[in-house]
Design a protein around this motif. Structure first.
Motif, PDB file in Angstrom:
ATOM      1  N   ALA A 149       0.847  -1.208   0.000  1.00 38.40           N
ATOM      2  CA  ALA A 149       0.000   0.000   0.000  1.00 38.40           C
ATOM      3  C   ALA A 149       0.875   1.248   0.000  1.00 38.40           C
ATOM      4  O   ALA A 149       0.594   2.240  -0.693  1.00 38.40           O
ATOM      5  N   ALA A 150       1.954   1.187   0.773  1.00 38.67           N
ATOM      6  CA  ALA A 150       2.869   2.337   0.808  1.00 38.67           C
ATOM      7  C   ALA A 150       3.462   2.593  -0.583  1.00 38.67           C
ATOM      8  O   ALA A 150       3.583   3.734  -1.034  1.00 38.67           O
ATOM      9  N   LYS A 171      -4.664  -8.538  -3.979  1.00 42.36           N
ATOM     10  CA  LYS A 171      -5.918  -8.260  -4.685  1.00 42.36           C
ATOM     11  C   LYS A 171      -6.613  -7.045  -4.055  1.00 42.36           C
ATOM     12  O   LYS A 171      -7.184  -6.203  -4.752  1.00 42.36           O
ATOM     13  N   ALA A 172      -6.513  -6.951  -2.748  1.00 41.82           N
ATOM     14  CA  ALA A 172      -7.145  -5.824  -2.058  1.00 41.82           C
ATOM     15  C   ALA A 172      -6.426  -4.515  -2.398  1.00 41.82           C
ATOM     16  O   ALA A 172      -7.061  -3.469  -2.583  1.00 41.82           O
ATOM     17  N   ILE A 208      -7.714   0.363   2.238  1.00 45.11           N
ATOM     18  CA  ILE A 208      -7.616  -1.007   1.724  1.00 45.11           C
ATOM     19  C   ILE A 208      -8.711  -1.843   2.358  1.00 45.11           C
ATOM     20  O   ILE A 208      -8.808  -1.928   3.575  1.00 45.11           O
ATOM     21  N   ASN A 209      -9.535  -2.446   1.483  1.00 42.79           N
ATOM     22  CA  ASN A 209     -10.633  -3.274   1.981  1.00 42.79           C
ATOM     23  C   ASN A 209     -10.353  -4.734   1.623  1.00 42.79           C
ATOM     24  O   ASN A 209     -10.237  -5.074   0.452  1.00 42.79           O
ATOM     25  N   GLY A 213      -5.957   0.238  -8.183  1.00 43.54           N
ATOM     26  CA  GLY A 213      -6.001  -0.001  -9.628  1.00 43.54           C
ATOM     27  C   GLY A 213      -4.605  -0.319 -10.130  1.00 43.54           C
ATOM     28  O   GLY A 213      -3.857  -1.032  -9.504  1.00 43.54           O
ATOM     29  N   GLY A 214      -4.272   0.217 -11.271  1.00 44.74           N
ATOM     30  CA  GLY A 214      -2.941   0.009 -11.829  1.00 44.74           C
ATOM     31  C   GLY A 214      -2.993  -0.902 -13.033  1.00 44.74           C
ATOM     32  O   GLY A 214      -4.031  -1.450 -13.415  1.00 44.74           O
TER      33      GLY A 214
END
Lengths: 166, 491, 416
Positions: free
Chosen positions: B318-319, B361-362, B488-489, B368-369
């Motif tokens: 995430a970072a 996946k989360a 993030i979910n 996105g990306g």
């Protein structure tokens, strides 16, 4: 030359395996057959037998080492086993064993240097009424005395292993 | 459902359960060696003998089926005497090895002796049956046949779990001993489970041998990151050093732990563990390295790319996502990983060697990306000048990046895993040194826990990214792992 | 004196056996319902002759009549109990009684396959038995569609390979299946889950050989030959310093005194009776006085603190050292322990070591109590009865001949 199970063996094995619903039940009879062929069960033989019966090698080795009748190394031409259990003991087995140790110059578990005689003691052979009992290869010799033992050794020296009590 | 009484307490169990299982439901502990919940019943150690009313002999709890109306006593005088005497039999031929035996402190004989016996020996030490000691039987295992109590757990494990049958009990009576084929090694991929299973010091870990006494060890529950199975484990450590990993049995994922997984702790203090950065193969402190890396990124800001990694935690990924979106303000990034997941050997080892493919996946959902294929094409195309990623993930795009001579900023734990051509190699805290969230192949979200502290100068990856971004003029405000996970979910 | 049922002369060959009425009971059994055959055997009070003495009819009835799949009949010819040599005698003198008995038993339990597990050392006896089986098969007494009845029974011999423990029924099954002879946990019992996991009956040679006569002349007749609860005749094996050692078929309930004096012609000149092991080495020893008062049947011997066991009667005279003899036995059990479970594996070795010290003269008085204590610790705690078979003789020798043990502990060992 790598060890291979003979065709003869495989044919006999086929008949033996057919007596059981599972092939691996033939393991002990087949080990007897292997020993009949070579006089002992070699490491390579265990390997090949394991493959033949589709068993892990360790199962074959565990079974071979569990039972006393399977020789792991070649025994002498004549394997002399003196019963040392209670009735034979009382009837003089220790003397017979001592006599053999002297005559053959070997200790229990040893084979003479000419490869003819292996000496061991055995547990009850199931013939206590005619104690003391000696087994040579597959023959029983009952009601043994020192004299009869000497006569037996004479026979063996001449290469004669006559049938025992039967 | 038979209902029975154990030590005066009533319990109802499903049909077919044993007395030992029934006792377990009541929280009544019955001592045992040969019994193991995941192996077939052997009933040979005789330690679990209990008294059943109306039965003339004591019975083994592990193998006796619970029947309606049974009255079982697990602490009667007869039972206590039996335990003491079975222990005595086990100890008569057991070598006096405690001072040199690694099992001390977690040894079944020591523990039960203290609990159920404490009587003096009546057997002269000189009479003890002697057997082979110190046999290295595989890359990870040492076997001492004298210490063995012939419970056959090891034989059954190799026959029933790995189905490799390397071990058997040879010969008989007290000449029996555990053996394997001469010349063969005990090298199935789960061999170290035997060291756990063996109640005594017969099977011990060569890796752990003589390193420390177990009573000094602390244990931190954490997750193995050796593959996508994500076994639950304990990391055992003392004074900031990791000594070994053990499985933490659970219903969902694992009872055992594979040998590869057990060795993953070694990266933490491997000889080439990075606690400084590398700029063009020269060691340099982190701060100046980050400044250099930031400069490089700023040089060609729209020609920078970021690749996530299924070997990194969700926080760290995430970072990296924040770095790409909010730091570099680019859409040249990728969190798309889709390796096939599932147990490949019928036991534990996963087809996917990366621990966090499912977790990404989360991250992909949130940020996105590009798809991995498109990202790879992009790299090969020549537009990208600088790539930020982690060493193992780099392996997935290596050919494309190398062909286009992309400048690499690589996060790596050990020097050996970083590509020699990297412009900058940045150290980061391993997941034995910091918490990280991972999702395994079953979709179960778990977190690692820090067992030891990172070396000075080594920080969690999200913190390094945070610093890197700030040197590049962007404040990401990632002050902790939770902050990184915002948005993030994991559903 | 009853006529022998089992040890008849000159009927080893099929022709002779048939001429004396052999295989008629089989024909009769083939016309009976299995439940009827079992009922007849129950009425006979026939109990297992191998040593455990379990009621045979009851054992057969434990095979579930509606169990699907194969059933097996196995004959235990692993005669290994020291002092026992009757099954060998039976195989050589009357093999067809065994074969016929097995076929009738197979009818009763619905078994189409049978094996005779015969100890490996009995090589000649195996060959002899195989010849008899071939003879029987040639005449249609075993094999497919026996005597046109539609009943099939295939019979093979299977040699052991040197392990006393294979005389224990579940160890025998393990060995037959090609494993080490390590006894199984019971339950389940073989009648439910035995050979190849199928319902199986295992019976001793002598037990099965008695079956044809029971079918021929009825269970009640057989029961009346013995005592109230112990039906029929028993093969007693006598070894030791008697004038006529050997196998004697006598009604159960015969006095030991009669066996010794009448059948065996008494002790050899100059030999004085000191002790008797009545039923194979695993049974508690009796003093001469106890033996002279006892009758040879299941109940009387149990009441005397020993067992009928296999009927292997070992006669011990007063020139024998009880400590030395116990040492011989200890060495035997130690050698034969399969090694599976703790008390037997470790206990047998321990007992032998203590006895070695007593024989060497390096033991203390405490060692005698230790001997008893260790033996006690082995009893009733193991998977099979081998540990008890070692422990019971130890406890009985130490109790009844303590003086000799004390003398050894005091350093007064025998010259032998």
């Amino acid at each position: 030359m790598p060890f291979k199970l003979s065709d003869e063996f495989k044919e006999t094995a086929g008949h033996i395996c057919a007596r059981y619903p599972r092939r691996d039940a033939a393991l002990i009879p087949l080990l007897h057959e292997l020993q009949k062929e070579k006089g002992y069960v070699a490491e390579e033989a265990m390997d090949e037998l394991a493959k033949f019966l589709e068993l892990p090698y360790t199962r074959v080795k565990a079974v071979t080492t569990f039972y006393t009748m399977f020789n792991r190394a070649p025994a002498g031409k004549y394997h002399i086993q003196v019963c040392r259990n209670i009735s034979c003991h009382m009837a003089g087995a220790p003397d017979l064993l001592g006599h053999l140790r002297t005559r053959l110059s070997i200790e229990e578990g040893e084979t003479t240097s000419d490869g003819i005689y292996t000496l061991s003691s055995a547990e009850c052979l199931g013939a206590c009424g005619t104690a003391p009992v000696i087994q040579v290869n597959e023959e029983y010799f009952e009601s043994m005395t020192l004299e009869k033992l000497d006569a037996l050794l004479e026979d063996l020296k001449r290469g004669r292993l006559r049938a025992g009590a039967l | 459902m038979p209902k029975l009484t154990i030590d005066g307490k009533s319990v109802e169990v499903p049909a077919g359960r044993t007395l030992l299982e029934a006792a377990q439901l009541l929280g009544v502990y019955i001592p045992r060696y040969c019994y193991h919940p995941k192996l077939s019943i052997s009933g040979n150690c005789r330690m679990c003998l209990v008294e059943v009313e109306k039965s003339p002999k004591l019975v083994t709890a592990c193998s006796t089926e619970a029947a309606e109306g049974m009255t079982v006593l697990t602490t009667s005088e007869r039972v206590i005497k039996a335990r003491r005497e079975v222990l005595e039999f086990l100890l008569i031929n057991h070598p006096l090895d405690c001072p040199v035996c690694d099992q001390a402190g977690e040894c079944g004989l020591q523990d039960y002796y203290m609990d159920y016996s404490r009587q003096k020996s009546r057997f002269p030490a000189a009479d003890k049956v002697q057997r082979q000691k110190r046999r290295a039987v595989g890359p990870y295992l040492m076997l001492d046949n004298e210490r063995c109590i012939l419970c056959t757990r090891c034989v059954r494990f190799c026959a029933e779990v790995t189905k490799t049958s390397e071990l058997e009990v040879m010969e008989r009576a007290d000449h029996s001993f555990i053996d394997l084929k001469e010349g063969k090694a005990l090298d199935n991929e789960y061999s170290l489970n035997l060291a756990d299973l063996c109640p005594v010091g017969a099977f011990t870990s060569r890796d752990f041998r003589f390193k420390t006494r177990v009573w000094f060890l602390k244990k931190t529950p954490t997750i193995c990151l050796g593959c996508a199975t994500g076994c639950e484990i304990y990391a055992q450590h003392n004074e900031n050093t990791l000594y070994r990993l053990l499985p933490r049995p659970n219903a969902e994922t694992n009872t055992w732990l594979c040998d590869h997984g057990r060795m993953t702790y070694k990266t933490v203090r491997a000889g080439d563990r990075l606690n400084k950065a590398l700029i063009r193969r020269g060691l340099i402190d982190l701060e100046p390295a980050l400044r250099e890396a930031a400069t490089r990124l700023d040089e060609f800001k729209d020609a920078a790319a970021v690749l996530g990694s299924p070997w990194l935690s969700a926080e760290d990924n995430a970072a990296l996502g924040r770095l790409a979106k909010d730091g570099l303000k680019t859409d040249h990034y990728c969190f798309d990983f889709s390796a096939e997941q599932g147990i490949k050997d019928g036991i534990l080892i996963n087809k996917d060697s990366a621990p966090n493919t499912a977790g990404l996946k989360a991250v992909k959902s949130a940020y996105g990306g590009l798809a991995l294929e498109d990202f790879t094409t992009l790299l090969a195309g020549g537009k990208i000048k600088t790539l930020v990623t982690e060493a193992n993930a780099y392996g997935l795009v290596k050919a494309a990046a190398a062909a286009a001579r992309v400048r690499l900023i690589i996060f790596a734990l050990n020097r050996g895993e970083a590509p020699a051509t990297a412009h900058a190699v940045l150290p980061y805290a391993s997941y034995f040194e910091t918490a990280g969230t991972f999702v395994n192949y079953q979709g179960l979200r778990r977190a690692t826990a820090a067992a030891v502290e990172p070396q000075p100068g080594v920080w969690p990856l999200w913190a390094v990214v945070n610093k890197l971004a700030s040197y590049s003029g962007a404040e990401l405000h990632i002050d902790c792992g939770e902050a990184a996970l915002e948005g993030i979910n994991f559903k | 004196m009853t006529d022998n049922i089992l040890l008849k002369n000159n009927i080893a060959g099929l022709e002779a056996y048939f001429a004396c009425g052999g295989y008629k009971p089989l024909k009769k059994a083939l016309g009976m319902k299995p439940a009827e055959i079992i009922e007849e055997v129950k009425k006979s009070n026939l109990r297992g002759r191998g040593g455990a003495g379990f009621p045979t009819g009851l054992k057969w009835s434990l095979v579930p009549p509606d169990a699907l799949g194969q059933r097996y009949l196995v004959c235990n010819a692993d005669e290994g109990e020291p002092g026992t040599f009757k099954d060998r005698e039976l195989i050589l003198k009357n093999p067809h009684a065994l074969i016929e008995g097995m076929t009738i038993a197979a009818c009763a339990i619905g078994a189409a396959h049978g094996y005779i597990y015969i100890r490996g050392e009995f090589a000649a006896e195996t060959e002899f038995l195989n010849k008899a089986i071939t003879e029987a098969r040639a005449k249609g007494f075993i094999g497919k569609n026996i005597l046109g009845s539609g009943f099939n029974f295939e019979l093979f011999t299977h040699r052991g390979a040197g392990a006393y423990i294979c005389g224990e029924e579940t160890a025998l099954l393990e060995s037959l299946e090609g494993f080490k002879g390590q006894p199984r946990l019971k339950p389940p019992y073989p009648a439910l889950k035995g050979l190849f996991s199928s319902p199986t009956v295992i019976n001793n040679v002598e037990t099965l050989a008695a079956v044809p006569s029971i079918i021929e002349r009825g269970g009640e007749w057989y029961a009346a030959l013995g005592t109230g609860k112990s039906g029929g005749t028993k093969l007693f094996c006598v070894s030791g310093p008697v004038n006529k050692p050997g196998v004697y078929e006598l009604p159960l309930g015969t006095a030991f005194k009669d066996l010794l004096e009448v059948n065996c012609g008494g002790m050899k000149p100059g030999k004085v009776l000191k002790a008797v092991i009545p039923g194979g080495s695993s049974t508690p020893v009796l003093t001469a006085r106890e033996a002279s008062a006892v009758k040879l049947d299941y109940e009387s011997l149990a009441a005397a603190g020993s067992m009928l066991g296999s009927g292997g009667v070992i006669i011990i005279d007063d020139t024998q050292c009880m400590v030395r003899l116990l040492q011989v036995l200890a060495r035997f059990y130690h050698h034969e322990s399969c090694g599976q479970c703790t008390p037997c594996r470790e206990g047998c070795g321990w007992l032998e070591k203590i006895l070695n010290r007593l024989e060497e003269g390096t033991a203390s008085h405490r060692d005698i109590d230790l001997l008893y204590s260790v033996a006690e610790g082995m009893t009733g705690r193991t998977i099979c009865a081998l540990a008890d078979a070692m422990a019971l003789p130890v406890m009985s020798f130490v109790t009844k001949f303590r003086g000799e043990f004390e003398a050894h502990a005091a350093g007064r060992v025998c010259g032998k």
